[in-house]
Write an enzyme that holds these catalytic residues in place. Structure first.
Site, PDB file in Angstrom:
ATOM      1  N   LYS A  48       0.846  -1.199   0.000  1.00 33.72           N
ATOM      2  CA  LYS A  48       0.000   0.000   0.000  1.00 33.72           C
ATOM      3  C   LYS A  48       0.882   1.249   0.000  1.00 33.72           C
ATOM      4  O   LYS A  48       0.647   2.190  -0.766  1.00 33.72           O
ATOM      5  CB  LYS A  48      -0.897   0.018   1.250  1.00 33.72           C
ATOM      6  CG  LYS A  48      -1.683   1.312   1.409  1.00 33.72           C
ATOM      7  CD  LYS A  48      -2.486   1.341   2.694  1.00 33.72           C
ATOM      8  CE  LYS A  48      -1.725   1.844   3.877  1.00 33.72           C
ATOM      9  NZ  LYS A  48      -1.446   3.288   3.870  1.00 33.72           N
ATOM     10  N   ASN A  49       1.895   1.255   0.857  1.00 24.69           N
ATOM     11  CA  ASN A  49       2.688   2.464   1.011  1.00 24.69           C
ATOM     12  C   ASN A  49       3.642   2.711  -0.153  1.00 24.69           C
ATOM     13  O   ASN A  49       4.314   3.730  -0.203  1.00 24.69           O
ATOM     14  CB  ASN A  49       3.455   2.436   2.341  1.00 24.69           C
ATOM     15  CG  ASN A  49       2.510   2.616   3.520  1.00 24.69           C
ATOM     16  OD1 ASN A  49       1.323   2.924   3.332  1.00 24.69           O
ATOM     17  ND2 ASN A  49       3.012   2.413   4.723  1.00 24.69           N
ATOM     18  N   ARG A 118      -4.486  10.138   3.355  1.00 28.12           N
ATOM     19  CA  ARG A 118      -3.526  11.247   3.382  1.00 28.12           C
ATOM     20  C   ARG A 118      -2.288  10.923   2.565  1.00 28.12           C
ATOM     21  O   ARG A 118      -1.505  11.803   2.245  1.00 28.12           O
ATOM     22  CB  ARG A 118      -3.225  11.696   4.792  1.00 28.12           C
ATOM     23  CG  ARG A 118      -2.608  10.701   5.674  1.00 28.12           C
ATOM     24  CD  ARG A 118      -2.879  11.015   7.111  1.00 28.12           C
ATOM     25  NE  ARG A 118      -4.295  11.117   7.371  1.00 28.12           N
ATOM     26  CZ  ARG A 118      -4.897  12.217   7.826  1.00 28.12           C
ATOM     27  NH1 ARG A 118      -4.225  13.300   8.064  1.00 28.12           N
ATOM     28  NH2 ARG A 118      -6.183  12.209   8.054  1.00 28.12           N
ATOM     29  N   ASP A 142      -5.725  12.913  12.499  1.00 28.10           N
ATOM     30  CA  ASP A 142      -5.694  11.505  12.145  1.00 28.10           C
ATOM     31  C   ASP A 142      -5.764  10.657  13.398  1.00 28.10           C
ATOM     32  O   ASP A 142      -5.319  11.069  14.468  1.00 28.10           O
ATOM     33  CB  ASP A 142      -4.377  11.225  11.411  1.00 28.10           C
ATOM     34  CG  ASP A 142      -4.402   9.871  10.730  1.00 28.10           C
ATOM     35  OD1 ASP A 142      -5.493   9.311  10.567  1.00 28.10           O
ATOM     36  OD2 ASP A 142      -3.324   9.386  10.386  1.00 28.10           O
ATOM     37  N   ASP A 330       4.083   0.532  11.996  1.00 31.34           N
ATOM     38  CA  ASP A 330       2.872  -0.120  11.480  1.00 31.34           C
ATOM     39  C   ASP A 330       2.695  -1.535  12.029  1.00 31.34           C
ATOM     40  O   ASP A 330       1.617  -2.114  11.884  1.00 31.34           O
ATOM     41  CB  ASP A 330       2.910  -0.171   9.939  1.00 31.34           C
ATOM     42  CG  ASP A 330       2.652   1.209   9.328  1.00 31.34           C
ATOM     43  OD1 ASP A 330       2.334   2.138  10.068  1.00 31.34           O
ATOM     44  OD2 ASP A 330       2.773   1.331   8.095  1.00 31.34           O
ATOM     45  N   ILE A 352       7.093   7.048  16.679  1.00 28.52           N
ATOM     46  CA  ILE A 352       6.788   7.700  15.402  1.00 28.52           C
ATOM     47  C   ILE A 352       5.476   8.488  15.445  1.00 28.52           C
ATOM     48  O   ILE A 352       5.447   9.666  15.080  1.00 28.52           O
ATOM     49  CB  ILE A 352       6.742   6.668  14.243  1.00 28.52           C
ATOM     50  CG1 ILE A 352       7.962   5.740  14.286  1.00 28.52           C
ATOM     51  CG2 ILE A 352       6.653   7.384  12.892  1.00 28.52           C
ATOM     52  CD1 ILE A 352       9.293   6.381  14.030  1.00 28.52           C
TER      53      ILE A 352
HETATM   54  C1  UD1 Z   1       4.217   6.683   6.076  1.00 26.91           C
HETATM   55  C2  UD1 Z   1       3.266   5.515   5.935  1.00 26.91           C
HETATM   56  C3  UD1 Z   1       2.770   5.036   7.287  1.00 26.91           C
HETATM   57  C4  UD1 Z   1       3.959   4.745   8.191  1.00 26.91           C
HETATM   58  C5  UD1 Z   1       4.898   5.947   8.257  1.00 26.91           C
HETATM   59  C6  UD1 Z   1       6.152   5.690   9.062  1.00 26.91           C
HETATM   60  C7  UD1 Z   1       2.229   5.951   3.797  1.00 26.91           C
HETATM   61  C8  UD1 Z   1       0.977   6.240   3.033  1.00 26.91           C
HETATM   62  N1  UD1 Z   1       2.137   5.923   5.123  1.00 26.91           N
HETATM   63  O1  UD1 Z   1       3.455   7.771   6.617  1.00 26.91           O
HETATM   64  O2  UD1 Z   1       2.011   3.837   7.105  1.00 26.91           O
HETATM   65  O3  UD1 Z   1       3.464   4.452   9.492  1.00 26.91           O
HETATM   66  O4  UD1 Z   1       5.297   6.329   6.927  1.00 26.91           O
HETATM   67  O5  UD1 Z   1       6.815   4.576   8.570  1.00 26.91           O
HETATM   68  O6  UD1 Z   1       3.276   5.705   3.214  1.00 26.91           O
HETATM   69  N2  UD1 Z   1       6.388  14.531  10.412  1.00 26.91           N
HETATM   70  C9  UD1 Z   1       6.588  15.862  10.713  1.00 26.91           C
HETATM   71  N3  UD1 Z   1       6.638  16.757   9.676  1.00 26.91           N
HETATM   72  C10 UD1 Z   1       6.491  16.375   8.384  1.00 26.91           C
HETATM   73  C11 UD1 Z   1       6.290  15.000   8.095  1.00 26.91           C
HETATM   74  C12 UD1 Z   1       6.252  14.092   9.129  1.00 26.91           C
HETATM   75  O7  UD1 Z   1       6.706  16.232  11.873  1.00 26.91           O
HETATM   76  O8  UD1 Z   1       6.538  17.244   7.489  1.00 26.91           O
HETATM   77  C13 UD1 Z   1       6.300  13.558  11.519  1.00 26.91           C
HETATM   78  C14 UD1 Z   1       4.927  12.912  11.609  1.00 26.91           C
HETATM   79  O9  UD1 Z   1       4.030  13.699  12.335  1.00 26.91           O
HETATM   80  C15 UD1 Z   1       5.245  11.605  12.292  1.00 26.91           C
HETATM   81  C16 UD1 Z   1       6.650  11.278  11.781  1.00 26.91           C
HETATM   82  O10 UD1 Z   1       7.186  12.480  11.256  1.00 26.91           O
HETATM   83  O11 UD1 Z   1       5.309  11.784  13.690  1.00 26.91           O
HETATM   84  C17 UD1 Z   1       6.672  10.206  10.702  1.00 26.91           C
HETATM   85  O12 UD1 Z   1       5.931  10.627   9.589  1.00 26.91           O
HETATM   86  P1  UD1 Z   1       6.280  10.141   8.111  1.00 26.91           P
HETATM   87  O13 UD1 Z   1       7.523   9.328   8.101  1.00 26.91           O
HETATM   88  O14 UD1 Z   1       6.226  11.342   7.233  1.00 26.91           O
HETATM   89  O15 UD1 Z   1       5.054   9.182   7.790  1.00 26.91           O
HETATM   90  P2  UD1 Z   1       4.046   9.257   6.601  1.00 26.91           P
HETATM   91  O16 UD1 Z   1       4.776   9.472   5.324  1.00 26.91           O
HETATM   92  O17 UD1 Z   1       2.926  10.168   6.951  1.00 26.91           O
END
Ligand code: UD1
Length: 447
Positions: A48-49, A118, A142, A330, A352
């Protein structure tokens, strides 16, 4: 071959992928009768990701991209709707779809779509690179915690995009993107992907330091390179991207879903079963599989996957979630579910997503002994759980609650089954094949 489905709103969507019927029927729940030992084979489809990101990457090239190993899950048709809204045509049916992208792209991803997945925020980078502008709805809150976009914005601004936050939308414009040196405070998966997908068409060299290096990022890099992008450091935390003038459409096979594979690995261990998983590399799950060995399972690796068997009550194991190659957030709900029936006390730390313990209140309804303090959970294992009605709060929590239901006495119902259908292909069918007693039933409490 295409499959037309009744009731789809978009003509292109009528031909797209999978589970829309299930997705609209949000009043279903899973009913599990506990007590099964799970054994047999589980085939794992594309991640999915990864699929959502490679679908977005198709926007970077005019013409027809062909994707194989596409999972038949709820998120894919929604992402297809996002692409459709941008002018692309998505056809076919999982596991094979095509995405045909016009020379002129639209630039808006609306709130209705972005709040449903998202992951669709990953169109931001390709749109800025291709259309020179983007208007993407802010996803909002979320169930697993805050998901800020500051790192996405910071990185794209470094490349020359100008952002405005207006009426719930992130609006970006960039006449010309130029390569830059970018340091991420945290190796965000989404930010790394968005920045990378903009940088491949920027002028000059971009370096992303402290980049995420999940297998899904490597998969995206591999597709971009096949499209003609120049990316160095793939699989490391420093990506060096030399911008090119244009990219070409390609055929791409989506990487197997390590989280689905990991779910079956935990299922085998906690039910004292024996599951052969095909379609996902054991190398993408090293820490998680090692935890299961510590818990008492035996893991055998193969070229196309692995097998996990366990002939004893699992021992409690501590878990700390971290960016890849650390233990995946996850799979944290599965680790808590397993520890809730393990021998001993486990300490689980979530680093995370701060909201990822929300499902624990549901697990406690199944008589699990779990207490949380901030981002730590203490799990005292019990011999068995006790079936009860619970509610899935997100995809992974839903899957973990189903596994908990399998090791609970009596009947467990897991409401809001649609969460699980967003990320797991043929979930009920696979569990049934493995020996679980599970079926979908209407959720009468909502009628
Ligand atoms: C992706 C996955 C999700 C997985 C996660 C971590 C998808 C669709 N989803 O989510 O299943 O659990 O990676 O492996 O691929 N953060 C910030 N600022 C930002 C971006 C992120 O503070 O601009 C923080 C988030 O709030 C969170 C952490 O970084 O606490 C991790 O987020 P991120 O690695 O970006 O996860 P996603 O890409 O949203």
């Amino acid at each position: 071959m295409t499959v037309a489905r009744e009731g789809s709103r978009h003509p292109t969507l009528r031909r797209v992928v999978g589970r829309q019927a299930t997705y609209h029927a949000q009043v279903e729940q899973f009913e599990v009768v506990g007590g099964a030992r799970l054994a047999g084979e589980a085939a794992v489809s594309g991640a999915k990701n990864s699929v959502l990101k490679v679908m977005a990457a198709s926007l970077l090239a005019t013409g027809t991209t062909r994707l194989s190993n596409v999972p038949d899950i709820g998120d894919v048709p929604i992402m297809a709707e996002v692409l459709h809204g941008l002018g692309a045509r998505v056809e076919g049916h999982a596991p094979d779809i095509t995405i045909t992208v016009p020379g002129e792209l639209g630039f808006e991803a609306d709130y209705d779509h972005v709040r449903r997945i998202r992951g669709s925020v990953c169109v931001l980078g390709p749109l800025i690179a291709r259309a020179g502008r983007a208007r993407v709805a802010l996803p909002g809150g979320d169930a697993i915690g805050s998901r800020a976009l500051d790192l996405h914005v910071m990185g794209l601004e470094r490349l020359g995009a100008v952002f405005d936050n207006t009426h719930g939308y992130l609006v970006a414009e960039a006449a010309q993107l130029s390569g830059a040196q970018i340091w991420l405070d945290f190796p965000s998966v989404g930010a790394t992907e968005n920045i990378m997908m903009a940088a491949v068409l920027a002028k000059g060299t971009t370096t992303i330091d402290n980049a995420a290096r999940e297998p899904e990022i490597v998969d995206l890099c591999n597709m971009l390179v096949a499209m003609g992008a120049q990316i160095g450091g793939i699989g490391t935390s420093t990506l060096e991207i030399q911008g090119v003038d244009e990219l070409r459409p390609v055929e791409h096979h989506v990487v197997g879903d390590r989280i689905v594979a990991g779910t079956w690995a935990f299922a085998a261990t906690m039910t004292q079963g024996d599951i052969r998983v095909r379609g996902s590399s054991h190398e993408h799950l090293e820490i998680a599989l090692d935890k299961l060995v510590q818990a008492g399972a035996e893991v055998t690796t193969y070229d196309d996957g692995f097998a996990v068997s366990c002939d004893m009550r699992p021992r409690a194991v501590d878990v700390v979630t971290l960016p890849y190659p650390g233990f995946p957030t996850d799979l944290q709900p599965m680790a808590i579910a397993m520890n809730s029936v393990a021998d001993g006390v486990a300490f689980v730390t979530e680093n995370i997503f701060e909201g990822r313990f929300m499902f624990i209140d549901e697990l406690v309804r199944l008589a699990a002994d779990v207490r949380t303090d901030g981002h730590h959970a203490i799990v005292r294992g019990r011999e068995r759980l006790s079936g009860a009605p619970v509610r899935a709060t997100d995809i992974r929590a839903g899957a973990a609650l189903v596994l908990a239901g399998v090791v609970a006495d009596g009947v467990t119902t897991i409401a809001d089954a649609f969460h699980v259908d967003r990320g797991y292909q043929s979930f009920v069918e696979t569990l049934t094949q493995l020996g679980a007693s599970i079926r979908r039933v209407p959720d009468d409490t909502l009628l």
